[in-house]
Write a protein that holds these residues in place. Structure first.
Motif, PDB file in Angstrom:
ATOM      1  N   LEU A 157       0.744  -1.337   0.059  1.00  6.12           N
ATOM      2  CA  LEU A 157       0.142   0.071  -0.111  1.00  6.12           C
ATOM      3  C   LEU A 157       0.951   1.191  -0.115  1.00  6.12           C
ATOM      4  O   LEU A 157       1.919   1.287   0.407  1.00  6.12           O
ATOM      5  N   THR A 158       0.218   2.514  -0.365  1.00  3.92           N
ATOM      6  CA  THR A 158       1.024   3.724  -0.413  1.00  3.92           C
ATOM      7  C   THR A 158       0.870   4.019   1.027  1.00  3.92           C
ATOM      8  O   THR A 158       0.161   3.591   2.092  1.00  3.92           O
ATOM      9  N   THR A 159       1.962   5.113   1.425  1.00  4.33           N
ATOM     10  CA  THR A 159       1.656   5.843   2.967  1.00  4.33           C
ATOM     11  C   THR A 159       0.409   6.236   2.998  1.00  4.33           C
ATOM     12  O   THR A 159      -0.209   6.209   4.270  1.00  4.33           O
ATOM     13  N   GLU A 160      -0.394   6.930   2.097  1.00  4.36           N
ATOM     14  CA  GLU A 160      -1.438   7.408   2.167  1.00  4.36           C
ATOM     15  C   GLU A 160      -2.412   6.358   2.626  1.00  4.36           C
ATOM     16  O   GLU A 160      -3.423   6.629   3.458  1.00  4.36           O
ATOM     17  N   GLN A 161      -2.519   5.380   2.019  1.00  2.00           N
ATOM     18  CA  GLN A 161      -3.433   4.338   2.281  1.00  2.00           C
ATOM     19  C   GLN A 161      -3.204   3.703   3.517  1.00  2.00           C
ATOM     20  O   GLN A 161      -4.028   3.358   4.197  1.00  2.00           O
ATOM     21  N   ARG A 162      -1.848   3.534   4.122  1.00  2.00           N
ATOM     22  CA  ARG A 162      -1.566   2.908   5.299  1.00  2.00           C
ATOM     23  C   ARG A 162      -2.051   4.057   6.410  1.00  2.00           C
ATOM     24  O   ARG A 162      -2.441   3.486   7.327  1.00  2.00           O
ATOM     25  N   THR A 163      -1.764   5.177   6.151  1.00  4.03           N
ATOM     26  CA  THR A 163      -2.287   6.172   7.073  1.00  4.03           C
ATOM     27  C   THR A 163      -3.799   6.210   7.245  1.00  4.03           C
ATOM     28  O   THR A 163      -4.423   6.021   8.262  1.00  4.03           O
ATOM     29  N   ALA A 164      -4.518   6.026   6.224  1.00  2.00           N
ATOM     30  CA  ALA A 164      -6.138   5.818   6.188  1.00  2.00           C
ATOM     31  C   ALA A 164      -6.185   4.549   6.799  1.00  2.00           C
ATOM     32  O   ALA A 164      -7.372   4.826   7.713  1.00  2.00           O
ATOM     33  N   PHE A 165      -5.922   3.356   6.784  1.00  2.00           N
ATOM     34  CA  PHE A 165      -6.013   2.094   7.533  1.00  2.00           C
ATOM     35  C   PHE A 165      -5.845   2.472   9.051  1.00  2.00           C
ATOM     36  O   PHE A 165      -6.646   1.836   9.690  1.00  2.00           O
ATOM     37  N   LYS A 210      -9.888  -6.109   6.077  1.00  2.00           N
ATOM     38  CA  LYS A 210      -9.014  -6.528   5.212  1.00  2.00           C
ATOM     39  C   LYS A 210      -9.511  -6.495   3.739  1.00  2.00           C
ATOM     40  O   LYS A 210      -8.684  -6.312   2.757  1.00  2.00           O
ATOM     41  N   ALA A 211     -10.875  -6.584   3.505  1.00  2.00           N
ATOM     42  CA  ALA A 211     -10.976  -6.540   1.933  1.00  2.00           C
ATOM     43  C   ALA A 211     -11.102  -5.084   1.619  1.00  2.00           C
ATOM     44  O   ALA A 211     -10.689  -4.961   0.448  1.00  2.00           O
ATOM     45  N   ARG A 212     -11.342  -4.093   2.387  1.00  2.00           N
ATOM     46  CA  ARG A 212     -11.465  -2.373   1.908  1.00  2.00           C
ATOM     47  C   ARG A 212      -9.858  -2.124   1.662  1.00  2.00           C
ATOM     48  O   ARG A 212      -9.788  -1.430   0.604  1.00  2.00           O
ATOM     49  N   TYR A 213      -9.069  -2.779   2.178  1.00  2.00           N
ATOM     50  CA  TYR A 213      -7.444  -2.611   2.164  1.00  2.00           C
ATOM     51  C   TYR A 213      -6.729  -3.585   1.429  1.00  2.00           C
ATOM     52  O   TYR A 213      -5.625  -3.733   1.200  1.00  2.00           O
ATOM     53  N   SER A 214      -7.315  -4.411   0.669  1.00  2.00           N
ATOM     54  CA  SER A 214      -6.858  -5.539  -0.092  1.00  2.00           C
ATOM     55  C   SER A 214      -5.861  -6.494   0.688  1.00  2.00           C
ATOM     56  O   SER A 214      -4.757  -6.440  -0.037  1.00  2.00           O
ATOM     57  N   LEU A 215      -5.917  -6.728   1.970  1.00  2.00           N
ATOM     58  CA  LEU A 215      -5.231  -7.637   2.601  1.00  2.00           C
ATOM     59  C   LEU A 215      -5.700  -8.911   2.527  1.00  2.00           C
ATOM     60  O   LEU A 215      -6.592  -9.341   2.093  1.00  2.00           O
ATOM     61  N   TRP A 216      -4.594  -9.870   2.870  1.00  2.00           N
ATOM     62  CA  TRP A 216      -4.976 -11.500   2.830  1.00  2.00           C
ATOM     63  C   TRP A 216      -4.884 -12.134   4.198  1.00  2.00           C
ATOM     64  O   TRP A 216      -4.884 -11.098   5.339  1.00  2.00           O
TER      65      TRP A 216
END
Length: 288
Positions: A157-165, A210-216
């Motif tokens: 993920l990007t830093t922006e996506q990880r911050t959102a997470f 996990k679905a929202r952030y494409s994690l497994w």
């Protein structure tokens, strides 16, 4: 999120992996990884219950845990950033959402001074008092731990996506401090809330995040979650968490009243539940 996409009327048999493009498209529309974090007190037009958690689980990739190499908290942005730019940091946003009877340190309704938490993880009631030796009694748990996410796809993920997470209200829950410390970075295969009555909602939120952030998920984690959801068929994959202050206040003096009202059993985190009715402390009161 606005609007919602209807899913097919006929779903695959339980235990099978969804492959139809229309289903995956609908799921992505609801739980897309590029969505910004939703403010803790906000509403959304996406309907709760559009997707069942057990079905959404079957769309998550199953892989082994990646090495923790390179993980640092700073990779998920500043701690408790004000991502929704409402002038209040995320920790206080969640305290404002999950506590009741709140007072503030000043006239601005942001920094919580005192409040009461009906902790869904333990089924207990905790009085929160801000202070150097007291604030830690209530901590904010990442439902999907940051380290767990790092080892299951967040590295991509990007830093922006990880911050959102890290600041997504769906992934945050105020809870008992020692219980949060006990959890650490455990997933559903290694740690579950002590209050059994909250476990269905807890793992449903893990699946949704996990679905929202494409994690497994790992195979052990998948199987643990599937086993819990099998005990609560129809459990929805949530898109928001309702503020505690909007929850209807229900009080039963004893289990006989709860039974007479047709409300028994009572589960931790749901209206009417209180620890005084839960003799064995398992998060389910008046069950027999």
């Amino acid at each position: 999120m606005s609007g919602h996409t209807s899913l097919p009327n006929t779903l695959p048999a339980s235990g099978t992996r969804w492959t139809a493009a229309v289903v995956l498209s609908a799921l992505f529309a609801i739980f897309g990884a590029n969505l910004p974090a939703v403010a803790a007190g906000s509403t959304t037009t996406a309907e709760q219950g559009t997707v069942q958690a057990a079905d959404l689980l079957e769309t998550l990739p199953v892989k082994g845990r990646a090495p923790k190499t390179g993980y640092e908290r700073s990779l998920f942005g500043p701690t408790w950033a004000d991502v929704d730019q409402n002038g209040c940091d995320t920790r206080n946003d969640i305290l404002n959402r999950d506590l009741t009877d709140i007072t503030y340190v000043n006239s601005v309704p942001c920094t919580v001074k005192t409040g009461v938490l009906a902790d869904p993880y333990t089924g207990t009631v905790i009085d929160f008092v801000r202070g150097t030796t007291t604030s830690s009694a209530v901590q904010i748990d990442h439902v999907v731990a940051l380290s767990d996410a790092w080892q299951k796809g967040a590295q991509q993920l990007t830093t922006e996506q990880r911050t959102a997470f890290a600041n997504d209200p769906l992934n945050l829950q105020a809870t008992d401090g020692p219980t949060n410390q006990q959890k650490g970075d455990g997933d559903a295969a290694t740690w579950l809330p002590p209050a059994k009555g909250f476990r269905c909602e807890y793992v449903a939120r893990q699946v949704a995040v996990k679905a929202r952030y494409s994690l497994w998920v790992t195979q052990a984690e998948h199987d643990a979650i599937a086993g819990i959801l099998a005990g609560c068929p129809g459990q929805p994959a949530p898109t928001i968490v309702q503020p505690a202050s909007t929850t209807t206040t229900v009080y039963y003096a004893n289990c006989a009243e709860a039974v007479a009202a047709g409300a028994a059993p009572l589960y931790a985190g749901n209206p009417g539940y209180r620890a005084g009715l839960d003799g064995d402390g398992d998060g389910v009161a008046c069950e027999g």
